[in-house]
Design an enzyme around this catalytic site. Structure first.
Site, PDB file in Angstrom:
ATOM      1  N   HIS A 193      -0.358   5.118   6.459  1.00 35.96           N
ATOM      2  CA  HIS A 193       0.383   5.689   5.339  1.00 35.96           C
ATOM      3  C   HIS A 193       0.660   7.166   5.549  1.00 35.96           C
ATOM      4  O   HIS A 193       0.018   7.803   6.382  1.00 35.96           O
ATOM      5  CB  HIS A 193      -0.417   5.468   4.048  1.00 35.96           C
ATOM      6  CG  HIS A 193      -0.902   4.061   3.921  1.00 35.96           C
ATOM      7  ND1 HIS A 193      -2.200   3.699   4.208  1.00 35.96           N
ATOM      8  CD2 HIS A 193      -0.244   2.927   3.608  1.00 35.96           C
ATOM      9  CE1 HIS A 193      -2.326   2.388   4.055  1.00 35.96           C
ATOM     10  NE2 HIS A 193      -1.158   1.897   3.695  1.00 35.96           N
ATOM     11  N   SER A 242       0.806  -1.229   0.000  1.00 35.84           N
ATOM     12  CA  SER A 242       0.000   0.000   0.000  1.00 35.84           C
ATOM     13  C   SER A 242       0.838   1.278   0.000  1.00 35.84           C
ATOM     14  O   SER A 242       0.310   2.351  -0.208  1.00 35.84           O
ATOM     15  CB  SER A 242      -0.918   0.008   1.220  1.00 35.84           C
ATOM     16  OG  SER A 242      -0.155  -0.160   2.396  1.00 35.84           O
ATOM     17  N   ASP A 262      -3.455   8.366   7.039  1.00 36.40           N
ATOM     18  CA  ASP A 262      -4.656   7.600   7.407  1.00 36.40           C
ATOM     19  C   ASP A 262      -4.408   6.548   8.480  1.00 36.40           C
ATOM     20  O   ASP A 262      -5.202   5.631   8.634  1.00 36.40           O
ATOM     21  CB  ASP A 262      -5.260   6.936   6.158  1.00 36.40           C
ATOM     22  CG  ASP A 262      -4.311   5.910   5.546  1.00 36.40           C
ATOM     23  OD1 ASP A 262      -3.194   5.728   6.068  1.00 36.40           O
ATOM     24  OD2 ASP A 262      -4.684   5.276   4.542  1.00 36.40           O
TER      25      ASP A 262
END
Ligand SMILES: *[C@@H]1O[C@H](CO)[C@@H](O)[C@H](O)[C@H]1NC(C)=O
Ligand SMILES: *[C@@H]1O[C@H](CO)[C@@H](O)[C@H](O)[C@H]1NC(C)=O
Length: 381
Positions: free
Chosen positions: A345, A36, A342
């Site tokens: 990240h 991610s 978030d």
């Protein structure tokens, strides 16, 4: 004397043009792999039930792109920024229809990363009763996807050889999810510690596979200081002040990350002996990020480094049941004043700072800027 001095300056101009021309063409393509921290929109193509993951909703992408793309940030991620720095197009996600049908400039690069992806395959973890709730796509699956795409990237054996030799490969970050999903499956550090060497070796083996295919330049990122992430700080609160360093990060988690990074460097040293002509670049995003955690306010992060910009509340604005992008989550007014986006990240601004300090050579071994000098910096916001 006049003609010779003007022909000299003409010569110098040509020379300068050659230097600029050659640095601009430093790498002809960029191929990225990872999780991610890198995914640019692959995950949604793997949702067989048609569900839309939370990072495909606003405010993801609000700072750059202007709409959610599947990237886990408010804007570009490190791979995008490296591509831009070297004058290449932002690499499209490999599973997009366009990339799959040979479009979207894939000759300039492709991004194979998938949110949740681990270095080791799901079978390894299932034996330990560890499950990744996001994806079973592993590093090797991504490497196979790259191999399968080679025929649509080049036309002849010599063309393909050139492409691979002149491309920049960014293998990772991998490892973060190998540990995060193990912890989320209820395993403690004494279960995880013994397989960290296996993860580190697997990543080096992945770099070996790329070099065997013909790659010459492979960046291999470390894991981030996970103990400074709002998600970890929320999942593993401790009543003991000794469990936190003076920046407020969880020491045991950062020790786990550092152990992985140490082993990865050892594996890369061994790999350099096997491939003396390859540029195998240890990319220390751990310490590149740590310089931000060390003094966020002096770098303009008035929101601090530990609390997430976007999330579902709580001391670190992270709530696994109400994630950024979910209805009811809230977001800060100005993401550029936050390090953490978030929970897991970072914001684009943090990624820009990290990328600049990688490409100026400070956190890459060997130094990136001596391999392929480019004077420009990644544009600030
Ligand atoms: C991963 O694979 C296992 C079976 O091996 C399956 O039960 C699980 O649902 C899969 N997970 C995801 C996220 O696809
Ligand atoms: C960690 O987990 C193992 C296996 O479940 C258990 O035997 C051990 O006591 C745990 N250690 C700690 C420190 O909780």
């Amino acid at each position: 004397m006049a003609p010779s001095s003007s022909s000299l300056s003409f010569f110098l101009i040509i020379l300068l043009a050659c230097i600029i021309g050659s640095t601009a063409a430093c790498y002809t393509a960029i191929f990225g792999f990872g999780d991610s921290l890198t995914d640019a929109g692959n995950l949604i193509h793997l949702e067989t039930d048609g569900s839309v993951p939370h990072m495909y909703y606003p405010p993801y992408g609000e700072t750059f792109f202007g709409h959610p793309t599947g990237r886990c940030s408010d804007g570009r991620v490190i791979l995008d920024l490296i591509a831009e720095y070297y004058g290449l197009a932002i690499p499209p996600p490999s599973l997009s229809r366009k990339a799959q049908t040979g479009g979207d400039n894939i000759q300039q690069g492709v991004n194979f990363a998938v949110v949740g992806s681990r270095a080791l395959p799901a079978e390894f973890y299932e034996k330990l009763d560890i499950y990744d709730t996001v994806t079973n796509v592993s590093m090797n699956d991504q490497l196979h996807a790259f191999q399968d795409m080679i025929p649509s990237l080049c036309n002849s054996p010599s063309d393909c050889k050139n492409l691979l030799e002149n491309s920049l490969f960014v293998l990772g970050e991998f490892g973060g999810n190998d540990y995060t999903h193990s912890l989320l499956s209820g395993k403690n550090i004494s279960v995880i510690q013994p397989f960290i060497p296996i993860v580190a070796r697997a990543i080096a083996e992945g770099a070996h596979k790329l070099i065997e295919l013909g790659a010459r330049t492979v960046m291999v990122p470390s894991v981030l200081p996970l103990g400074c992430a709002a998600s970890y700080l929320t999942y593993y609160p401790s009543p003991n002040i000794e469990d936190y360093d003076d920046l407020g990060c969880l020491i045991w988690v950062n020790n786990m990350a550092s152990y992985h990074n140490q082993l990865l460097q050892k594996e890369l040293n061994l790999l350099r002996e096997r491939h003396p002509y390859a540029n195998i670049i240890y990319t220390d995003i751990f310490n590149a990020a740590m310089q931000i955690y060390d003094g966020p306010e002096t770098l303009g992060f008035s929101g601090g480094a530990l609390k997430a910009c976007c999330g579902g509340g709580g001391p670190y604005n992270f709530n696994p049941d109400l994630q950024c992008g979910n209805v009811g989550a809230t977001s800060c007014l100005d993401p550029s004043t936050f390090v953490n986006w978030d929970g897991y990240h970072l914001t684009e601004t943090a990624y820009i700072l990290i990328t600049n300090s990688l490409l100026d050579g400070s956190y890459t071994y060997p130094r990136m800027n001596t391999l392929c000098p480019v004077n420009a910096k990644v544009a600030q916001l």
